[in-house]
Design a protein around this motif. Structure first.
Motif, PDB file in Angstrom:
ATOM      1  N   PHE A  54       0.849  -1.182   0.000  1.00  0.00           N
ATOM      2  CA  PHE A  54       0.000   0.000   0.000  1.00  0.00           C
ATOM      3  C   PHE A  54       0.891   1.240   0.000  1.00  0.00           C
ATOM      4  CE2 PHE A  54      -2.593  -3.298   1.928  1.00  0.00           C
ATOM      5  CZ  PHE A  54      -3.802  -3.129   1.272  1.00  0.00           C
ATOM      6  N   VAL A  55       0.596   2.169  -0.882  1.00  0.00           N
ATOM      7  CA  VAL A  55       1.358   3.410  -0.984  1.00  0.00           C
ATOM      8  C   VAL A  55       0.396   4.577  -0.733  1.00  0.00           C
ATOM      9  CG1 VAL A  55       2.752   4.875  -2.483  1.00  0.00           C
ATOM     10  CG2 VAL A  55       2.951   2.397  -2.644  1.00  0.00           C
ATOM     11  N   PRO A  56       0.747   5.541   0.121  1.00  0.00           N
ATOM     12  CA  PRO A  56      -0.158   6.665   0.418  1.00  0.00           C
ATOM     13  C   PRO A  56      -0.169   7.708  -0.695  1.00  0.00           C
ATOM     14  CG  PRO A  56       1.885   6.953   1.609  1.00  0.00           C
ATOM     15  CD  PRO A  56       1.997   5.624   0.914  1.00  0.00           C
ATOM     16  N   PHE A  57      -0.674   7.314  -1.862  1.00  0.00           N
ATOM     17  CA  PHE A  57      -0.571   8.173  -3.041  1.00  0.00           C
ATOM     18  C   PHE A  57      -1.263   9.520  -2.840  1.00  0.00           C
ATOM     19  CE2 PHE A  57      -2.411   9.790  -7.005  1.00  0.00           C
ATOM     20  CZ  PHE A  57      -1.259   9.988  -7.728  1.00  0.00           C
ATOM     21  N   TYR A  58      -2.481   9.493  -2.286  1.00  0.00           N
ATOM     22  CA  TYR A  58      -3.218  10.750  -2.108  1.00  0.00           C
ATOM     23  C   TYR A  58      -2.428  11.697  -1.215  1.00  0.00           C
ATOM     24  CZ  TYR A  58      -7.174  13.891  -1.285  1.00  0.00           C
ATOM     25  OH  TYR A  58      -7.986  14.996  -1.208  1.00  0.00           O
ATOM     26  N   ASN A  59      -1.863  11.159  -0.133  1.00  0.00           N
ATOM     27  CA  ASN A  59      -1.101  11.990   0.786  1.00  0.00           C
ATOM     28  C   ASN A  59       0.118  12.603   0.104  1.00  0.00           C
ATOM     29  OD1 ASN A  59      -2.664   9.918   2.092  1.00  0.00           O
ATOM     30  ND2 ASN A  59      -1.775  10.537   4.025  1.00  0.00           N
ATOM     31  N   ILE A  60       0.810  11.792  -0.689  1.00  0.00           N
ATOM     32  CA  ILE A  60       1.996  12.279  -1.393  1.00  0.00           C
ATOM     33  C   ILE A  60       1.612  13.405  -2.350  1.00  0.00           C
ATOM     34  CG2 ILE A  60       3.792  11.642  -3.058  1.00  0.00           C
ATOM     35  CD1 ILE A  60       3.583   8.756  -1.879  1.00  0.00           C
ATOM     36  N   ALA A  61       0.515  13.222  -3.068  1.00  0.00           N
ATOM     37  CA  ALA A  61       0.101  14.218  -4.064  1.00  0.00           C
ATOM     38  C   ALA A  61      -0.442  15.493  -3.437  1.00  0.00           C
ATOM     39  CB  ALA A  61      -0.954  13.602  -4.990  1.00  0.00           C
ATOM     40  N   THR A 121       5.459  17.869  -1.898  1.00  0.00           N
ATOM     41  CA  THR A 121       6.308  16.685  -2.014  1.00  0.00           C
ATOM     42  C   THR A 121       7.195  16.758  -3.247  1.00  0.00           C
ATOM     43  OG1 THR A 121       4.541  15.392  -0.990  1.00  0.00           O
ATOM     44  CG2 THR A 121       6.329  14.170  -2.048  1.00  0.00           C
ATOM     45  N   THR A 122       8.487  16.572  -3.041  1.00  0.00           N
ATOM     46  CA  THR A 122       9.421  16.446  -4.168  1.00  0.00           C
ATOM     47  C   THR A 122      10.021  15.051  -4.236  1.00  0.00           C
ATOM     48  OG1 THR A 122      11.208  17.355  -2.792  1.00  0.00           O
ATOM     49  CG2 THR A 122      10.003  18.896  -4.210  1.00  0.00           C
ATOM     50  N   GLY A 123       9.932  14.290  -3.153  1.00  0.00           N
ATOM     51  CA  GLY A 123      10.435  12.928  -3.166  1.00  0.00           C
ATOM     52  C   GLY A 123       9.810  12.099  -2.060  1.00  0.00           C
ATOM     53  N   PHE A 124       9.592  10.812  -2.351  1.00  0.00           N
ATOM     54  CA  PHE A 124       9.038   9.887  -1.360  1.00  0.00           C
ATOM     55  C   PHE A 124       9.658   8.522  -1.610  1.00  0.00           C
ATOM     56  CE2 PHE A 124       6.043   6.713   0.169  1.00  0.00           C
ATOM     57  CZ  PHE A 124       5.728   7.195   1.441  1.00  0.00           C
ATOM     58  N   GLU A 125      10.454   8.071  -0.653  1.00  0.00           N
ATOM     59  CA  GLU A 125      11.096   6.770  -0.761  1.00  0.00           C
ATOM     60  C   GLU A 125      10.640   5.906   0.396  1.00  0.00           C
ATOM     61  OE1 GLU A 125      15.609   4.810  -0.855  1.00  0.00           O
ATOM     62  OE2 GLU A 125      15.323   6.964  -0.546  1.00  0.00           O
ATOM     63  N   GLU A 126      10.301   4.663   0.093  1.00  0.00           N
ATOM     64  CA  GLU A 126       9.815   3.744   1.108  1.00  0.00           C
ATOM     65  C   GLU A 126      10.840   2.636   1.301  1.00  0.00           C
ATOM     66  OE1 GLU A 126       5.333   2.467   2.008  1.00  0.00           O
ATOM     67  OE2 GLU A 126       6.172   1.419   0.284  1.00  0.00           O
ATOM     68  N   PHE A 127      11.518   2.636   2.471  1.00  0.00           N
ATOM     69  CA  PHE A 127      12.476   1.581   2.775  1.00  0.00           C
ATOM     70  C   PHE A 127      11.765   0.259   3.043  1.00  0.00           C
ATOM     71  CE2 PHE A 127      14.285   5.518   4.763  1.00  0.00           C
ATOM     72  CZ  PHE A 127      15.212   5.781   3.768  1.00  0.00           C
TER      73      PHE A 127
END
Length: 372
Positions: A239-246, A318-324
């Motif tokens: 699951f990726v928090p796409f709405y939050n990132i955008a 947001t300019t970057g989002f990396e998920e470890f």
């Protein structure tokens, strides 16, 4: 601050009232917030209306007598504003309870069959969906009276429905576009009158008129998996928090109440999903919400990070989002703020378990490891 509601939920809305907080008790909560050094906040009074939370919509008045009535509410609002805080009426523009003195079946959304669109049974009893196309025309007169109570700074509308609904009543038909336009007219009015507005379950079209979104994602996305069908779960990798990132920086948003994430990553979960700290509190744990002293203890550190260490955080695009790993992320924003958060109990990349690093323009301004 949650005042109370009628419980258990029954069709005719005749249940006894459960008092979680009176208006006088809410003053003590406000004093405690101020004494903790929280100098910027807004208070949303949930259940200030007749019969408490979801008690009598679309009616608002008389003010909740179980909580102390109108004069006690006005006194509470003066207390909140005296500290320089914003104070918000918790409202709803869709729920129409059959037991409400303002119930009017001529303004309800109807299905193709002509039946009223049901919304279940809540505190006020059986509820139907009101047509937003007619809301301002039929019930807008309450808004001036609500503002006269002293509310100032932001207006909050609960359970804002998504736009993909229609009304088939031949007297006031509303297709999907007209349905969302009816909602937006209310938000536009609130934005004009209060300067800022907020909603629960915000939709993309509402972004023009809102400044804050509630329940935007979750402190932990793991709760989503059980809601999916087995076939869908089989093809979901993560699951990726796409709405939050955008949306980060376009609006500020809350992902969950602070007490809801206490056992699942704690307050680090807020920052994993980019949310600002928020609490639903009470004087007594007998309805919704959490005992206020416990929530205030939990709020102290995330409040300091979001509004004192890097107050630019909530406004960062947001300019970057990396998920470890799930619940371990690296956010970067246009204003130079960076967050590295690991809300898990395992090492994730260079981040130790239960840890956070905050940077501003490449310089570390906050770090903590083994967060309780």
């Amino acid at each position: 601050i949650f005042m109370g509601l009628k419980y258990p939920f029954v069709t005719d809305g005749s249940s006894p009232y459960r008092s979680a907080t009176t208006f006088a008790e809410a003053e003590r909560i406000v004093d405690e917030v101020h004494s903790r050094g929280i100098d910027k906040a807004w208070f949303c009074l949930v259940g200030w209306i007749k019969d408490g939370h979801d008690g009598a919509y679309p009616a608002h008045f008389p003010v909740n007598s179980y909580a102390g009535g109108e004069e006690a509410l006005r006194k509470l609002i003066r207390k909140i504003r005296g500290y320089g805080y914003a104070v918000t009426p918790h409202d709803n523009i869709h729920s129409c309870y059959t037991a409400s003195p303002a119930y009017d079946n001529q303004v309800l959304c109807r299905l193709r069959s002509g039946e009223e669109l049901p919304m279940g049974i809540w505190s006020g009893g059986m509820v139907r969906l009101g047509c937003p196309h007619l809301y301002l025309q039929r019930y807008g007169g309450d808004f001036a009276r609500i503002k006269d109570l002293g509310f100032e700074g932001v207006y909050y509308i609960d359970a804002m429905m998504p736009p993909m609904l229609q009304c088939y009543d031949p007297k006031h038909p509303a297709d999907e576009r007209q349905f969302i336009e009816g909602q937006l007219r209310v938000l536009q009015w609130m934005k004009h009158e209060y300067g800022a507005s907020a909603t629960e379950t915000q939709s993309v079209p509402s972004l023009k008129y809102i400044d804050y979104g509630a329940n935007c994602g979750s402190g932990s996305r793991a709760h989503l998996a059980p809601l999916l069908s087995p076939d869908t779960q089989a093809i979901v990798e993560r699951f990726v928090p796409f709405y939050n990132i955008a949306m980060h920086g376009i609006i500020a948003y809350q992902t969950a109440w602070i007490h809801a994430v206490r056992k699942d990553g704690g307050w680090l979960s807020y920052l994993v999903d980019g949310g600002v700290p928020a609490a639903e509190v009470t004087m007594r744990k007998c309805a919704n919400g959490d005992y206020y002293m416990n929530s205030l203890d939990d709020l102290a550190e995330p409040y300091a990070i979001c509004f004192k260490v890097v107050p630019e955080f909530s406004r960062g695009i947001t300019t970057g989002f990396e998920e470890f790993a799930p619940d371990a992320v690296h956010w970067t924003f246009h204003n130079g703020v960076e967050l590295l958060v690991n809300a898990t109990k395992e090492q994730a990349g260079d981040m130790p378990p239960r840890s956070i690093r905050v940077k501003k323009d490449g310089r570390e301004v906050y770090a903590k490891f083994r967060v309780p």
